[in-house]
Design a protein around this motif. Structure first.
Motif, PDB file in Angstrom:
ATOM      1  N   UNK A   1       0.859  -1.126  -0.190  1.00 22.90           N
ATOM      2  CA  UNK A   1      -0.162  -0.118  -0.122  1.00 22.90           C
ATOM      3  C   UNK A   1       0.899   1.145   0.018  1.00 22.90           C
ATOM      4  N   UNK A   2       2.097   1.077   0.711  1.00 22.80           N
ATOM      5  CA  UNK A   2       2.638   2.309   0.707  1.00 22.80           C
ATOM      6  C   UNK A   2       4.484   1.942   0.418  1.00 22.80           C
TER       7      UNK A   2
ATOM      8  N   UNK B   1      -0.623  -1.657  -4.921  1.00 24.21           N
ATOM      9  CA  UNK B   1      -1.070  -3.096  -5.311  1.00 24.21           C
ATOM     10  C   UNK B   1       0.053  -4.049  -5.855  1.00 24.21           C
ATOM     11  N   UNK B   2       1.228  -3.580  -5.807  1.00 26.92           N
ATOM     12  CA  UNK B   2       2.138  -4.531  -6.015  1.00 26.92           C
ATOM     13  C   UNK B   2       2.130  -5.509  -4.864  1.00 26.92           C
TER      14      UNK B   2
ATOM     15  N   UNK C   1       3.335  -3.898 -11.377  1.00 28.03           N
ATOM     16  CA  UNK C   1       2.911  -3.505 -12.360  1.00 28.03           C
ATOM     17  C   UNK C   1       2.167  -4.631 -13.149  1.00 28.03           C
ATOM     18  N   UNK C   2       1.464  -5.636 -12.537  1.00 27.81           N
ATOM     19  CA  UNK C   2       0.813  -6.810 -13.092  1.00 27.81           C
ATOM     20  C   UNK C   2       1.950  -7.836 -13.518  1.00 27.81           C
ATOM     21  N   UNK C   3       3.284  -7.479 -13.417  1.00 31.76           N
ATOM     22  CA  UNK C   3       4.357  -8.585 -14.132  1.00 31.76           C
ATOM     23  C   UNK C   3       4.654  -9.577 -13.075  1.00 31.76           C
ATOM     24  N   UNK C   4       4.645 -10.739 -13.306  1.00 26.14           N
ATOM     25  CA  UNK C   4       5.329 -11.631 -12.151  1.00 26.14           C
ATOM     26  C   UNK C   4       6.721 -11.594 -12.378  1.00 26.14           C
TER      27      UNK C   4
ATOM     28  N   UNK D   1      -1.089 -17.432   0.845  1.00 25.18           N
ATOM     29  CA  UNK D   1      -2.086 -16.614   0.655  1.00 25.18           C
ATOM     30  C   UNK D   1      -1.662 -15.118   0.884  1.00 25.18           C
ATOM     31  N   UNK D   2      -2.170 -14.218   0.381  1.00 26.48           N
ATOM     32  CA  UNK D   2      -1.847 -12.794   0.530  1.00 26.48           C
ATOM     33  C   UNK D   2      -2.430 -12.315   1.931  1.00 26.48           C
TER      34      UNK D   2
END
Ligand SMILES: [Zn+2]
Length: 411
Positions: free
Chosen positions: A155-156, A191-192, A222-225, A410-411
């Motif tokens: 988040x930060x 959201x990373x 940025x959505x990349x693994x 799990x996150x």
């Protein structure tokens, strides 16, 4: 590195505890100098504590070994003899203020010290036994290692996310090292996501004694693994490195050139003379000549921070790779990437052209280190060693269960 970290950890522990310890010591002294025996365990390094008066304390500023033993009723000639005898193993002048020690003293009315145990750190101890003859023994506490899992959504900052999960800051620091050439940790996105498997060291299975190595990690940027697995790829040297799920080394050097096939027509040169104007105009780029339309490649992973047309530069793209390095590519015929886009090393970002001030088709490649333009051909950049073909199969079977474990956190 690990030792450094353990030391830091211990240092923090000591710093944290020394303040209230000082207060306690002062309180003790102000009463009547009677130190209450503190029981830590029934046995300590093989000594049955029931047979001794046990005194735990910390070495005070300026306090000498002799003073401590004198305080516990050992007479001076004996102290001198002890110091001399143990000197090759433990120089008593090197005992440091703030370190813990334990004295095992006689339980009778003499209360005379019999054993002095010096704690170098959480793991290492020196035991000086002078009950009869004098001897010294160095002891290490047994360390056990447990693999621990952590995961979170950023988040930060990464360190904040890890901190909220009560994970040591050492883990955040190690992660940023591992991904230094892949992800810019100063530009993490909200959201990373991350997952990590790391070693937690324990003394006696219970007392945390620092972080070991990071076994594996997963980062979604940025959505990349981005996977990272710790592996000793070179058994001769035994050097550990981090590789992704496709055996690529995470420590990536920059590509030598932004074009696959090209020749350098003009190097970085601070004293370049421009024929037409007859004056010196430094050339802070490296020109690579190639036919119009040749694909231009990003020389390393990074984020596009500029993609535009501007005066003499023509069409250009600028990429930030990490906190240290930024590259720029000028005179493109056409740009392929937009600001904010994440590119990997070798990705096509545009095509060779002759827009802006140029007399022929080429890419002017510019390289920044800490905000200053430098000659990329003269930089000592980290070399990425590719994994040897013959161990790739072994590596892939090694990481399969670890990757499964990572994927199931799990996150
Ligand atoms: Zn140039």
């Amino acid at each position: 590195m690990t030792i450094k970290k353990i030391t830091l950890f211990i240092f923090l522990l000591i710093t944290l505890s020394s303040c209230d310890e000082k207060a306690k010591t002062r309180a003790k002294e102000s009463t009547d100098n009677i130190k209450k025996p503190v029981k830590v365990a029934a046995k300590l390094f093989g000594y049955n504590l029931d047979n001794f008066k046990v005194i735990n304390n910390k070495i005070k500023n300026g306090e000498a070994f002799g003073t401590i033993l004198d305080h516990h009723h050992v007479w001076s000639p004996k102290i001198y003899e002890i110091a001399k005898k143990i000197k090759p193993t433990l120089d008593v002048r090197r005992l440091r203020a703030g370190k813990n020690y334990t004295i095992l003293a006689a339980k009778d009315s003499t209360e005379q010290a019999k054993v002095f145990i010096y704690q170098h750190d959480l793991i290492n101890y020196s035991i000086v036994d002078f009950r009869d003859s004098i001897f010294i023994k160095k002891v290490k506490k047994k360390i056990t290692v447990k693999i621990r899992e952590a995961a979170g959504v950023i988040t930060n900052s990464l360190s904040q996310s890890l901190d909220e999960k009560h994970v040591s800051p050492v883990v955040a620091n190690d992660l940023s090292d591992i991904y230094a050439w892949t992800i810019d940790f100063f530009r993490l996105q909200k959201n990373d996501k991350f997952k990590v498997l790391y070693e937690q060291k324990y003394i006696n299975d219970t007392v945390p004694a620092g972080i070991g190595k990071i076994k594996a990690a997963y980062f979604e940027h940025v959505g990349k693994p981005f996977y990272a697995f710790n592996f000793v790829a070179d058994s001769v040297v035994g050097v550990q490195d981090y590789f992704d799920e496709e055996t690529n080394n995470l420590r990536r050097a920059f590509l030598k050139a932004p074009l696959k096939f090209s020749r350098i027509s003009s190097r970085y040169n601070l004293k370049r003379r421009i024929a037409f104007y007859g004056r010196v105009k430094p050339h802070r780029g490296t020109d690579f000549t190639a036919p119009v339309g040749t694909p231009i490649l990003s020389t390393a992973n990074g984020k596009v921070i500029e993609s535009r047309y501007k005066g003499g530069n023509g069409n250009y793209v600028k990429i930030r790779h990490n906190a240290t390095y930024t590259t720029q590519y000028l005179h493109m015929k056409k740009r392929k990437v937009k600001v904010g886009e994440y590119v990997k090393q070798g990705d096509v970002i545009g095509w060779v052209g002759m827009t802006g001030n140029t007399s022929g088709p080429h890419v002017c490649y510019r390289f920044w280190k800490n905000g200053r333009q430098v000659d990329p051909l003269k930089q000592k950049l980290p070399a990425a060693k590719p994994m040897k073909k013959e161990i790739q199969e072994k590596y892939l079977s090694f990481i399969t269960p670890i990757k499964n474990q990572l994927d199931n956190i799990p996150y």
